[in-house]
Design a protein around this motif. Structure first.
Motif, PDB file in Angstrom:
ATOM      1  N   CYS A 355       0.702  -1.203  -0.109  1.00  0.00           N
ATOM      2  CA  CYS A 355       0.023  -0.023   0.075  1.00  0.00           C
ATOM      3  C   CYS A 355       0.948   1.378  -0.200  1.00  0.00           C
ATOM      4  CB  CYS A 355      -0.973   0.037   1.067  1.00  0.00           C
ATOM      5  SG  CYS A 355      -2.256  -1.396   1.288  1.00  0.00           S
ATOM      6  N   ARG A 356       2.198   1.101   0.137  1.00  0.00           N
ATOM      7  CA  ARG A 356       2.924   2.267   0.446  1.00  0.00           C
ATOM      8  C   ARG A 356       2.596   3.184   1.431  1.00  0.00           C
ATOM      9  NH1 ARG A 356       0.287   0.918  -3.831  1.00  0.00           N
ATOM     10  NH2 ARG A 356      -0.102   3.100  -4.637  1.00  0.00           N
ATOM     11  N   VAL A 357       2.128   2.733   2.478  1.00  0.00           N
ATOM     12  CA  VAL A 357       1.625   3.402   3.718  1.00  0.00           C
ATOM     13  C   VAL A 357       2.692   2.970   4.764  1.00  0.00           C
ATOM     14  CG1 VAL A 357       0.023   3.659   5.183  1.00  0.00           C
ATOM     15  CG2 VAL A 357      -0.473   3.617   2.750  1.00  0.00           C
ATOM     16  N   VAL A 358       2.890   4.142   5.639  1.00  0.00           N
ATOM     17  CA  VAL A 358       3.741   3.724   6.857  1.00  0.00           C
ATOM     18  C   VAL A 358       3.146   3.811   8.099  1.00  0.00           C
ATOM     19  CG1 VAL A 358       5.971   4.199   8.164  1.00  0.00           C
ATOM     20  CG2 VAL A 358       5.797   4.270   5.568  1.00  0.00           C
ATOM     21  N   GLY A 359       2.993   3.029   9.214  1.00  0.00           N
ATOM     22  CA  GLY A 359       2.465   3.098  10.485  1.00  0.00           C
ATOM     23  C   GLY A 359       3.647   3.004  11.579  1.00  0.00           C
ATOM     24  N   THR A 360       2.944   2.511  12.566  1.00  0.00           N
ATOM     25  CA  THR A 360       3.900   2.430  13.578  1.00  0.00           C
ATOM     26  C   THR A 360       3.384   0.903  14.211  1.00  0.00           C
ATOM     27  OG1 THR A 360       4.168   4.786  14.349  1.00  0.00           O
ATOM     28  CG2 THR A 360       4.992   3.160  15.620  1.00  0.00           C
ATOM     29  N   PRO A 361       4.622  -0.043  14.138  1.00  0.00           N
ATOM     30  CA  PRO A 361       4.337  -1.353  14.679  1.00  0.00           C
ATOM     31  C   PRO A 361       4.035  -1.006  16.432  1.00  0.00           C
ATOM     32  CG  PRO A 361       5.876  -1.510  13.379  1.00  0.00           C
ATOM     33  CD  PRO A 361       5.930  -0.385  13.634  1.00  0.00           C
ATOM     34  N   GLY A 362       2.820  -1.918  17.024  1.00  0.00           N
ATOM     35  CA  GLY A 362       2.517  -1.627  18.119  1.00  0.00           C
ATOM     36  C   GLY A 362       3.634  -2.407  19.381  1.00  0.00           C
ATOM     37  N   GLU A 363       4.202  -3.398  18.948  1.00  0.00           N
ATOM     38  CA  GLU A 363       5.340  -4.282  19.552  1.00  0.00           C
ATOM     39  C   GLU A 363       6.554  -3.116  20.059  1.00  0.00           C
ATOM     40  OE1 GLU A 363       9.181  -6.420  19.986  1.00  0.00           O
ATOM     41  OE2 GLU A 363       8.627  -4.903  18.478  1.00  0.00           O
ATOM     42  N   GLY A 364       6.586  -2.120  19.260  1.00  0.00           N
ATOM     43  CA  GLY A 364       7.709  -1.064  19.811  1.00  0.00           C
ATOM     44  C   GLY A 364       7.336  -0.400  20.996  1.00  0.00           C
ATOM     45  N   PHE A 365       6.067  -0.514  21.574  1.00  0.00           N
ATOM     46  CA  PHE A 365       5.627   0.275  22.675  1.00  0.00           C
ATOM     47  C   PHE A 365       5.568  -0.511  24.021  1.00  0.00           C
ATOM     48  CE2 PHE A 365       3.811   2.787  19.037  1.00  0.00           C
ATOM     49  CZ  PHE A 365       4.483   4.090  19.412  1.00  0.00           C
ATOM     50  N   GLY A 366       5.970  -2.054  23.702  1.00  0.00           N
ATOM     51  CA  GLY A 366       5.833  -2.860  24.829  1.00  0.00           C
ATOM     52  C   GLY A 366       5.090  -4.102  24.333  1.00  0.00           C
ATOM     53  N   LYS A 367       5.224  -5.195  25.329  1.00  0.00           N
ATOM     54  CA  LYS A 367       4.894  -6.473  24.976  1.00  0.00           C
ATOM     55  C   LYS A 367       3.290  -6.469  24.634  1.00  0.00           C
ATOM     56  CE  LYS A 367       4.600  -8.240  29.605  1.00  0.00           C
ATOM     57  NZ  LYS A 367       5.015  -9.521  30.522  1.00  0.00           N
ATOM     58  N   SER A 368       2.614  -5.657  25.259  1.00  0.00           N
ATOM     59  CA  SER A 368       1.102  -5.624  25.251  1.00  0.00           C
ATOM     60  C   SER A 368       0.694  -5.012  23.813  1.00  0.00           C
ATOM     61  CB  SER A 368       0.366  -4.808  26.264  1.00  0.00           C
ATOM     62  OG  SER A 368       0.430  -5.310  27.521  1.00  0.00           O
ATOM     63  N   GLY A 369       1.625  -4.265  23.095  1.00  0.00           N
ATOM     64  CA  GLY A 369       1.312  -3.914  21.963  1.00  0.00           C
ATOM     65  C   GLY A 369       1.582  -4.871  20.816  1.00  0.00           C
ATOM     66  N   GLU A 370       2.248  -6.111  20.893  1.00  0.00           N
ATOM     67  CA  GLU A 370       2.461  -6.983  19.969  1.00  0.00           C
ATOM     68  C   GLU A 370       0.970  -7.343  19.330  1.00  0.00           C
ATOM     69  OE1 GLU A 370       3.075  -8.528  17.015  1.00  0.00           O
ATOM     70  OE2 GLU A 370       4.853  -8.136  18.036  1.00  0.00           O
ATOM     71  N   GLY A 371       0.620  -7.313  18.090  1.00  0.00           N
ATOM     72  CA  GLY A 371      -0.420  -7.730  17.331  1.00  0.00           C
ATOM     73  C   GLY A 371      -1.234  -6.407  17.054  1.00  0.00           C
ATOM     74  N   TYR A 372      -0.760  -5.474  17.376  1.00  0.00           N
ATOM     75  CA  TYR A 372      -1.444  -4.201  17.343  1.00  0.00           C
ATOM     76  C   TYR A 372      -0.648  -3.178  16.196  1.00  0.00           C
ATOM     77  CZ  TYR A 372      -4.817  -6.112  20.587  1.00  0.00           C
ATOM     78  OH  TYR A 372      -5.591  -6.706  21.252  1.00  0.00           O
ATOM     79  N   PHE A 373      -1.305  -2.093  16.100  1.00  0.00           N
ATOM     80  CA  PHE A 373      -0.734  -0.995  15.013  1.00  0.00           C
ATOM     81  C   PHE A 373      -1.378   0.313  15.509  1.00  0.00           C
ATOM     82  CE2 PHE A 373       0.606   0.353  10.772  1.00  0.00           C
ATOM     83  CZ  PHE A 373       1.698  -0.204  10.703  1.00  0.00           C
ATOM     84  N   ARG A 374      -0.400   1.326  15.319  1.00  0.00           N
ATOM     85  CA  ARG A 374      -0.752   2.486  15.366  1.00  0.00           C
ATOM     86  C   ARG A 374      -0.658   3.540  14.028  1.00  0.00           C
ATOM     87  NH1 ARG A 374       2.432   7.114  18.846  1.00  0.00           N
ATOM     88  NH2 ARG A 374       3.405   7.465  16.912  1.00  0.00           N
ATOM     89  N   LEU A 375      -1.914   3.947  13.937  1.00  0.00           N
ATOM     90  CA  LEU A 375      -1.974   5.224  12.954  1.00  0.00           C
ATOM     91  C   LEU A 375      -2.182   6.416  13.425  1.00  0.00           C
ATOM     92  CD1 LEU A 375      -4.233   3.170  10.263  1.00  0.00           C
ATOM     93  CD2 LEU A 375      -1.856   3.441  10.162  1.00  0.00           C
TER      94      LEU A 375
END
Length: 396
Positions: A355-375
């Motif tokens: 899609c040529r779109v960049v978001g932020t992987p949730g894993e970078g914000f802690g273990k509870s963030g794995e499997g999620y994504f920030r826009l």
């Protein structure tokens, strides 16, 4: 004897999140040089709208003052000029909070003070942070050698963890609206945290950097909660409210009612600031003052409405696709579940490559963030619409 270093810095994990994002983008651009201009960045925490005109005009006028002998100003008060502190005090009154001018301290941004506040806390303080978490809370406490525990959050609690007996700590970091999840505590939930802190003598470090996005009856400030002045320090910023990410100005509120060991923390913070901080420059503070002018408020609301509309575009797309998310309505951040059972980094790669779109992987914000994504909503409206159109193609 050789000089010793602070070995707690060696305990810090490598801050790989944004460097890893940058690496993957570079590799993609190298492999797709003809499509590099199509990239849409939806992971940035920076704003894209320019400073409001009223702010710019005030800064230009203040700069001209600095060029005349009769209006030149040298060192200013470390805690901020009275003209700005009084405007902030009036702003708090608009949502029912009464502050004294001397309880408000002007700074170069919330991020700095969130770390610097540890100077007045005990060396062996225990700390509670929510997970997912804004990394600054963790890293500054690692640097200070503090013990850290985590209040885990997820879909089961709408990413709004509540007090539990095993969450007792000297310092409790709360961020509402939350970075990265966009979740917002209501009055009852925030009251529970204030009561929890008061009963145990804890101090809540309340990050309200995104309060300007709050709508309805949700609290803008922790001090809207009864008893909070005896239990909380609040940090806020002009970065998202008025586009000061490159201009740098914020403020911290330390109520005179907040005491520990019969010592007023307001006086300790004043002593810290007058010793280690030279204050925010006059020109920037005049710009910040204009934020509260009638014209400034109108222009700022236009910018915030622009970002709210972007968030609406994102969340309506996720609603159509049936994807779980928090945030968006009262926050510039939308925290979505990575689709197709993908990890946050695998979804990052798929969104980038397809899609040529960049978001932020949730894993970078802690273990509870794995499997999620920030826009984020901090893009142009055109780019936001196009990014969501492209994302929908993944589900066809």
């Amino acid at each position: 004897m050789a000089a010793e270093i602070n070995k707690h810095y060696l305990e810090l994990k490598e801050s790989y999140l944004f460097s890893e994002i940058a690496r993957r983008i570079r590799e993609w651009q190298a492999e797709n040089p003809d499509r590099a201009g199509e990239l849409i960045r939806m992971g940035i925490g920076d704003v894209t709208r320019p400073l409001p005109g009223a702010v710019v005009d005030a800064m230009i006028h203040a700069a001209s003052e600095m060029g005349r002998a009769e209006s030149f100003r040298g060192y200013g008060p470390e805690q901020g000029y009275d003209f700005l502190r009084e405007k902030i005090r009036g702003y708090y009154e608009s949502f029912g909070v009464s502050l004294k001018e001397q309880e408000i301290f002007i700074s170069d941004g919330a991020k700095s003070d969130l770390g610097n506040i540890l100077d007045i806390m005990g060396e062996k303080s225990s700390v509670l942070v929510t997970d997912p978490v804004y990394p600054v809370y963790v890293d500054t406490n690692v640097m200070a050698g503090h013990s850290i525990r985590y209040a885990l959050s997820g879909e089961e609690n709408d990413f709004l963890p509540m007090p539990r007996e095993d969450y007792a700590a000297d310092l409790i970091y709360l961020c509402s609206p939350n970075n990265p999840t966009g979740a917002v505590y209501d009055r009852a939930q925030l009251s529970a945290w204030v009561d929890f802190a008061r009963e145990r003598g804890s101090i809540i470090l309340f990050d309200s950097a995104y309060e300007c996005f709050v709508t309805g009856d949700l609290p803008h400030s922790v001090y809207e909660i009864e008893g909070a002045k005896e239990a909380a320090i609040e940090f806020c910023s002009f970065s998202k409210k008025a586009g000061f990410t490159g201009t740098r100005c914020g403020y911290t509120v330390v109520p005179e009612e907040l005491k520990r060991d019969n010592v007023m923390l307001n006086r300790l913070w004043l002593r810290r600031q007058t010793t280690k901080f030279n204050g925010v420059c006059y020109i920037v503070q005049r710009g910040a003052e204009a934020v509260f002018s009638e014209e400034g408020k109108k222009q700022i609301e236009e910018n915030i409405s622009y970002y709210r509309e972007n968030a609406r575009i994102i969340t309506e797309t996720l609603d159509r696709l049936g994807i779980y998310y928090t945030g968006g309505k009262n926050s510039p951040y939308v925290w979505m579940k990575a689709p197709f059972g993908l990890s946050s980094w695998d979804f990052f790669d798929r969104l980038l490559n397809e899609c040529r779109v960049v978001g932020t992987p949730g894993e970078g914000f802690g273990k509870s963030g794995e499997g999620y994504f920030r826009l984020t909503a901090f893009s142009t409206k055109e780019n936001t619409k196009e990014a969501m159109r492209r994302m929908e193609t993944l589900f066809r």
